[in-house]
Write an enzyme that holds these catalytic residues in place. Sequence first.
Site, PDB file in Angstrom:
ATOM      1  N   LYS A 150       0.777  -1.128  -0.026  1.00 37.13           N
ATOM      2  CA  LYS A 150       0.005  -0.038   0.041  1.00 37.13           C
ATOM      3  C   LYS A 150       0.968   1.342   0.031  1.00 37.13           C
ATOM      4  O   LYS A 150       1.705   1.293   0.893  1.00 37.13           O
ATOM      5  CB  LYS A 150      -0.987  -0.126   1.268  1.00 37.13           C
ATOM      6  N   ALA A 194      -9.441   5.764   4.894  1.00 37.23           N
ATOM      7  CA  ALA A 194      -9.330   6.997   5.801  1.00 37.23           C
ATOM      8  C   ALA A 194     -10.647   7.678   5.833  1.00 37.23           C
ATOM      9  O   ALA A 194     -11.365   7.836   4.832  1.00 37.23           O
ATOM     10  CB  ALA A 194      -8.422   7.903   5.491  1.00 37.23           C
ATOM     11  N   GLY A 195     -11.119   7.924   7.040  1.00 42.65           N
ATOM     12  CA  GLY A 195     -12.479   8.705   7.542  1.00 42.65           C
ATOM     13  C   GLY A 195     -13.383   7.978   8.035  1.00 42.65           C
ATOM     14  O   GLY A 195     -14.291   8.629   8.559  1.00 42.65           O
ATOM     15  N   ASN A 229      -9.093   1.632  10.412  1.00 43.95           N
ATOM     16  CA  ASN A 229      -7.921   1.382  11.518  1.00 43.95           C
ATOM     17  C   ASN A 229      -8.602   2.040  12.840  1.00 43.95           C
ATOM     18  O   ASN A 229      -8.995   1.597  13.972  1.00 43.95           O
ATOM     19  CB  ASN A 229      -6.566   1.773  11.182  1.00 43.95           C
TER      20      ASN A 229
END
Length: 267
Positions: free
Chosen positions: A105, A192-193, A214
Amino acid sequence: MELNFKEKLFIANQKFSSRLIIGTGKYKNLEETKSCVIASEAEIVTVAIRRTNLGQDPKTPSLLDFISPKDYTLLPNTAGCYTAEDATRTLFLARELLDGHSLVKLEVLGDENTLYPNVVETIKAAKALVKENFDVMVYTSDDPIVAKELENIGCVAIMPLGSLIGSGMGLLNPFNLQLIVEQTKIPVIVDAGVGTASDAALAMELGCDAVLVNSAIAAAGQPELMAKAIKLGVIAGRGAFLAKRMGKINYKASASSPNEGILTRKK
């Protein structure tokens, strides 16, 4: 409930049953990391190479003692890199540490305050890594033009942000995400978010192929329970996408039961 309705997620010729990817940062300890990974039923687990001990330091616990490469596909990432050179160097190190591992990644950040991606450096790094036979899953902005460029370079998955890393703000621009989904022939993974299960469900309803989470799990009051909830959100959202929701009607309501034969009271 059968995970993902028997369909598989294909990334770089690898096949996965789960559409939830889970990160390994920010947990209280490696025991909690392991318990949340198990609860999530994820098969791909991200590893921040610059921040995680994979055996480089024999004096501290190794993540590999808790998350075995025999049981999970490890996804080394370049968290903390701000230039293409740092990112490529980090992933060469990852390939060495993980015995030739090629699925990675890529993320190249723009600044420390927002952790927003630097797309210029990201494109530069992606070109270099693809040339060196890495299978690159790439974190990027939600710009459809940039996403298409990364696909054309040869990345194996596009990972647009839903909102800023670690913000838990959810999907702030679902319209752009849908544009990316509609134009892209490789997996689109929201990265993300995501803050809770409903964010993950919405991403999947838009047609995204998977979700990476995460902070939403690690920072929850009960991380293991949140891992289970987000797992179910991913499943529900994918099911809704496959089922093809009804069209929205903005001019009148429509009763779900028929009007024929309805009983009326005599006056």
